[in-house]
Design a protein around this motif. Structure first.
Motif, PDB file in Angstrom:
ATOM      1  N   THR A  51      65.751  46.162  -4.096  1.00  0.00           N
ATOM      2  CA  THR A  51      64.677  45.176  -3.913  1.00  0.00           C
ATOM      3  C   THR A  51      64.573  44.214  -5.084  1.00  0.00           C
ATOM      4  O   THR A  51      63.844  43.217  -5.005  1.00  0.00           O
ATOM      5  CB  THR A  51      63.318  45.880  -3.741  1.00  0.00           C
ATOM      6  OG1 THR A  51      63.064  46.702  -4.885  1.00  0.00           O
ATOM      7  CG2 THR A  51      63.295  46.733  -2.476  1.00  0.00           C
ATOM      8  N   GLY A  52      65.251  44.503  -6.172  1.00  0.00           N
ATOM      9  CA  GLY A  52      65.198  43.648  -7.353  1.00  0.00           C
ATOM     10  C   GLY A  52      66.116  44.162  -8.429  1.00  0.00           C
ATOM     11  O   GLY A  52      66.971  45.019  -8.172  1.00  0.00           O
ATOM     12  N   LEU A  53      65.929  43.691  -9.646  1.00  0.00           N
ATOM     13  CA  LEU A  53      66.861  43.970 -10.729  1.00  0.00           C
ATOM     14  C   LEU A  53      66.422  45.068 -11.683  1.00  0.00           C
ATOM     15  O   LEU A  53      67.202  45.511 -12.525  1.00  0.00           O
ATOM     16  CB  LEU A  53      67.107  42.683 -11.542  1.00  0.00           C
ATOM     17  CG  LEU A  53      67.659  41.484 -10.763  1.00  0.00           C
ATOM     18  CD1 LEU A  53      67.797  40.288 -11.691  1.00  0.00           C
ATOM     19  CD2 LEU A  53      68.991  41.818 -10.109  1.00  0.00           C
ATOM     20  N   GLU A  54      65.172  45.535 -11.576  1.00  0.00           N
ATOM     21  CA  GLU A  54      64.644  46.502 -12.526  1.00  0.00           C
ATOM     22  C   GLU A  54      64.677  47.916 -11.957  1.00  0.00           C
ATOM     23  O   GLU A  54      63.926  48.238 -11.033  1.00  0.00           O
ATOM     24  CB  GLU A  54      63.214  46.130 -12.931  1.00  0.00           C
ATOM     25  CG  GLU A  54      63.108  44.802 -13.658  1.00  0.00           C
ATOM     26  CD  GLU A  54      63.878  44.805 -14.973  1.00  0.00           C
ATOM     27  OE1 GLU A  54      63.956  45.878 -15.613  1.00  0.00           O
ATOM     28  OE2 GLU A  54      64.398  43.741 -15.355  1.00  0.00           O
ATOM     29  N   ALA A  55      65.529  48.764 -12.523  1.00  0.00           N
ATOM     30  CA  ALA A  55      65.663  50.132 -12.018  1.00  0.00           C
ATOM     31  C   ALA A  55      64.374  50.928 -12.169  1.00  0.00           C
ATOM     32  O   ALA A  55      64.110  51.852 -11.399  1.00  0.00           O
ATOM     33  CB  ALA A  55      66.806  50.851 -12.725  1.00  0.00           C
ATOM     34  N   SER A  56      63.553  50.568 -13.144  1.00  0.00           N
ATOM     35  CA  SER A  56      62.326  51.316 -13.389  1.00  0.00           C
ATOM     36  C   SER A  56      61.240  51.018 -12.368  1.00  0.00           C
ATOM     37  O   SER A  56      60.311  51.817 -12.185  1.00  0.00           O
ATOM     38  CB  SER A  56      61.794  51.013 -14.789  1.00  0.00           C
ATOM     39  OG  SER A  56      61.516  49.629 -14.927  1.00  0.00           O
ATOM     40  N   SER A  57      61.335  49.884 -11.667  1.00  0.00           N
ATOM     41  CA  SER A  57      60.276  49.514 -10.734  1.00  0.00           C
ATOM     42  C   SER A  57      60.761  49.115  -9.351  1.00  0.00           C
ATOM     43  O   SER A  57      59.993  49.174  -8.378  1.00  0.00           O
ATOM     44  CB  SER A  57      59.448  48.360 -11.319  1.00  0.00           C
ATOM     45  OG  SER A  57      60.279  47.254 -11.646  1.00  0.00           O
ATOM     46  N   ASP A  58      62.022  48.698  -9.220  1.00  0.00           N
ATOM     47  CA  ASP A  58      62.559  48.333  -7.912  1.00  0.00           C
ATOM     48  C   ASP A  58      63.194  49.544  -7.243  1.00  0.00           C
ATOM     49  O   ASP A  58      63.272  50.626  -7.834  1.00  0.00           O
ATOM     50  CB  ASP A  58      63.558  47.189  -8.050  1.00  0.00           C
ATOM     51  CG  ASP A  58      62.864  45.865  -8.348  1.00  0.00           C
ATOM     52  OD1 ASP A  58      62.005  45.464  -7.536  1.00  0.00           O
ATOM     53  OD2 ASP A  58      63.175  45.245  -9.380  1.00  0.00           O
ATOM     54  N   ALA A  59      63.653  49.385  -6.001  1.00  0.00           N
ATOM     55  CA  ALA A  59      64.131  50.526  -5.218  1.00  0.00           C
ATOM     56  C   ALA A  59      65.420  50.190  -4.484  1.00  0.00           C
ATOM     57  O   ALA A  59      65.702  49.028  -4.168  1.00  0.00           O
ATOM     58  CB  ALA A  59      63.059  50.951  -4.212  1.00  0.00           C
ATOM     59  N   ILE A  60      66.199  51.223  -4.205  1.00  0.00           N
ATOM     60  CA  ILE A  60      67.421  51.090  -3.417  1.00  0.00           C
ATOM     61  C   ILE A  60      67.068  50.841  -1.954  1.00  0.00           C
ATOM     62  O   ILE A  60      66.172  51.482  -1.404  1.00  0.00           O
ATOM     63  CB  ILE A  60      68.272  52.369  -3.530  1.00  0.00           C
ATOM     64  CG1 ILE A  60      68.762  52.556  -4.974  1.00  0.00           C
ATOM     65  CG2 ILE A  60      69.463  52.335  -2.565  1.00  0.00           C
ATOM     66  CD1 ILE A  60      69.425  53.907  -5.225  1.00  0.00           C
ATOM     67  N   ILE A  61      67.770  49.905  -1.314  1.00  0.00           N
ATOM     68  CA  ILE A  61      67.611  49.712   0.131  1.00  0.00           C
ATOM     69  C   ILE A  61      68.909  50.036   0.879  1.00  0.00           C
ATOM     70  O   ILE A  61      68.874  50.283   2.086  1.00  0.00           O
ATOM     71  CB  ILE A  61      67.129  48.295   0.483  1.00  0.00           C
ATOM     72  CG1 ILE A  61      68.076  47.227  -0.107  1.00  0.00           C
ATOM     73  CG2 ILE A  61      65.703  48.080  -0.019  1.00  0.00           C
ATOM     74  CD1 ILE A  61      67.717  45.799   0.294  1.00  0.00           C
ATOM     75  N   GLN A  62      70.036  50.032   0.200  1.00  0.00           N
ATOM     76  CA  GLN A  62      71.299  50.438   0.815  1.00  0.00           C
ATOM     77  C   GLN A  62      72.186  51.079  -0.239  1.00  0.00           C
ATOM     78  O   GLN A  62      72.256  50.610  -1.377  1.00  0.00           O
ATOM     79  CB  GLN A  62      72.049  49.259   1.447  1.00  0.00           C
ATOM     80  CG  GLN A  62      73.284  49.692   2.239  1.00  0.00           C
ATOM     81  CD  GLN A  62      74.177  48.525   2.661  1.00  0.00           C
ATOM     82  OE1 GLN A  62      74.221  47.502   2.004  1.00  0.00           O
ATOM     83  NE2 GLN A  62      74.883  48.696   3.765  1.00  0.00           N
ATOM     84  N   PHE A  63      72.843  52.160   0.144  1.00  0.00           N
ATOM     85  CA  PHE A  63      73.815  52.834  -0.710  1.00  0.00           C
ATOM     86  C   PHE A  63      75.135  52.922   0.029  1.00  0.00           C
ATOM     87  O   PHE A  63      75.180  53.152   1.238  1.00  0.00           O
ATOM     88  CB  PHE A  63      73.350  54.257  -1.046  1.00  0.00           C
ATOM     89  CG  PHE A  63      74.429  55.115  -1.682  1.00  0.00           C
ATOM     90  CD1 PHE A  63      74.608  55.127  -3.046  1.00  0.00           C
ATOM     91  CD2 PHE A  63      75.280  55.892  -0.894  1.00  0.00           C
ATOM     92  CE1 PHE A  63      75.610  55.892  -3.636  1.00  0.00           C
ATOM     93  CE2 PHE A  63      76.283  56.661  -1.467  1.00  0.00           C
ATOM     94  CZ  PHE A  63      76.440  56.663  -2.845  1.00  0.00           C
ATOM     95  N   CYS A  64      76.211  52.738  -0.706  1.00  0.00           N
ATOM     96  CA  CYS A  64      77.530  53.072  -0.165  1.00  0.00           C
ATOM     97  C   CYS A  64      78.336  53.742  -1.255  1.00  0.00           C
ATOM     98  O   CYS A  64      78.299  53.340  -2.424  1.00  0.00           O
ATOM     99  CB  CYS A  64      78.275  51.848   0.344  1.00  0.00           C
ATOM    100  SG  CYS A  64      79.882  52.305   1.107  1.00  0.00           S
ATOM    101  N   GLY A  65      79.071  54.783  -0.877  1.00  0.00           N
ATOM    102  CA  GLY A  65      80.007  55.439  -1.765  1.00  0.00           C
ATOM    103  C   GLY A  65      81.301  55.711  -1.022  1.00  0.00           C
ATOM    104  O   GLY A  65      81.268  56.177   0.123  1.00  0.00           O
ATOM    105  N   VAL A  66      82.419  55.385  -1.650  1.00  0.00           N
ATOM    106  CA  VAL A  66      83.732  55.601  -1.034  1.00  0.00           C
ATOM    107  C   VAL A  66      84.557  56.488  -1.968  1.00  0.00           C
ATOM    108  O   VAL A  66      84.965  56.046  -3.046  1.00  0.00           O
ATOM    109  CB  VAL A  66      84.470  54.277  -0.772  1.00  0.00           C
ATOM    110  CG1 VAL A  66      85.848  54.548  -0.162  1.00  0.00           C
ATOM    111  CG2 VAL A  66      83.651  53.376   0.142  1.00  0.00           C
ATOM    112  N   PRO A  67      84.811  57.738  -1.586  1.00  0.00           N
ATOM    113  CA  PRO A  67      85.683  58.597  -2.404  1.00  0.00           C
ATOM    114  C   PRO A  67      87.137  58.161  -2.252  1.00  0.00           C
ATOM    115  O   PRO A  67      87.566  57.750  -1.162  1.00  0.00           O
ATOM    116  CB  PRO A  67      85.471  59.994  -1.802  1.00  0.00           C
ATOM    117  CG  PRO A  67      84.275  59.880  -0.889  1.00  0.00           C
ATOM    118  CD  PRO A  67      84.261  58.460  -0.426  1.00  0.00           C
TER     119      PRO A  67
END
Length: 297
Positions: free
Chosen positions: A52-68
């Motif tokens: 949702t923004g640039l600050e890890a301390s206050s913003d939140a993840i909206i999409q994650f992707c991980g590729v092994p």
């Protein structure tokens, strides 16, 4: 009659032979870059988050992707690419319009969604290395949301490969895909960014070396965390311009540097930031698991 694909390939071949044109191909989705050849392999996990923004301390993840993916530690060759883990998460607040415009991710797409922690944890558990493009950004969000990421070694395809020394003026992922791999893709979606990052690392440089090998060599270096303690407020733009990051909990600007860069960094701080030869910035050797981590303690 030739098919549309055959006609497209024929046209691309003609244009590629003309110095006034440059042909770019869409990022390929491949399941293997190299076949079995007896090398000992390890597993890496390339990750990306949209937020949702640039600050890890206050913003939140909206999409994650991980590729092994599997790689050879000695040569840096990339082997098998395993299925991606892609999931959305409801941040519990409206997604800012600029994020929607940039990523295409809407409130409706994330409504009621949660990260698949079991699937992410299983993939993470089999990996010896986590990689991101701009790892200092992604790691801040992932350490906070999924603490198991804090127990892994990290590397960054943006800063752990010496792109500038190979003639690239920018280390942005989209630019490198275009200049280095002659490839285009749909940027700013977590899944596409992961596949783009792996393709970048697997594509040989002009001298035949592999970006993945260079990344591994960089990730193995002894690193030092330099903290510009009590730096004058007016120096913040200088520090940001030199890739220092702000730790709000400790109220300090910090940067990680390699062993051979430590003394030069201290000299720069004393001459440029403190303007005192006797200034004593805080310096500590860091564990590989702390690379790119904006420590809270």
């Amino acid at each position: 009659m030739p098919t549309d694909r055959v006609r497209s390939e024929s046209a691309a071949a003609v244009l590629a032979g003309d110095p006034d044109f440059l042909v770019l191909r869409r990022l390929p989705r491949v399941d293997r870059y190299a076949g079995p050849d007896g090398e000992t392999l390890k597993r890496a996990f390339f990750v990306d988050v949209e937020t949702t923004g640039l600050e890890a301390s206050s913003d939140a993840i909206i999409q994650f992707c991980g590729v092994p993916f599997d790689y050879a530690p000695a040569s840096g060759r990339v082997y098998g690419i395993h299925p991606a883990i892609t999931c959305y998460e409801d941040p519990g607040r409206p997604i800012p319009p600029f994020v929607v415009e940039k990523t295409g991710i809407t409130d409706a797409m994330v409504a009621g969604q949660r990260l698949d922690e079991a699937a992410i944890g299983a993939a993470l558990g089999s990996a010896v290395l986590v990689i991101a493009h701009n790892a200092a950004f992604d790691r801040g969000f992932l350490d906070r949301r999924l603490p198991a990421f804090a127990e892994k070694h990290w590397a960054c395809s943006q800063v752990d490969v010496p792109w500038a020394s190979h003639g690239y003026d920018s280390a942005k992922l989209e630019f490198l895909l275009y200049k280095h791999a002659r490839t285009f893709y749909e940027a700013h979606r977590a899944d596409e960014d992961c596949y783009a990052g792996i393709h970048l690392l697997a594509t040989p440089l002009a001298d035949g070396d592999l970006p993945m090998r260079l990344l591994l060599a960089s990730a193995r270096r002894t690193m030092w965390r330099v903290a510009a303690t009590a730096a004058p407020f007016e120096s913040k733009d200088l520090l940001k311009g030199r890739s220092y990051r702000w730790n709000a909990q400790k109220s300090v600007w910090w940067r990680d540097v390699a062993d051979g860069e430590k003394e030069e960094e201290l000299r720069w701080l004393r001459e440029t930031v403190y303007r005192r030869a006797d200034a004593t910035p805080l310096v500590e050797k860091i564990d590989p698991k702390r690379r790119f981590a904006n420590d809270r303690g």
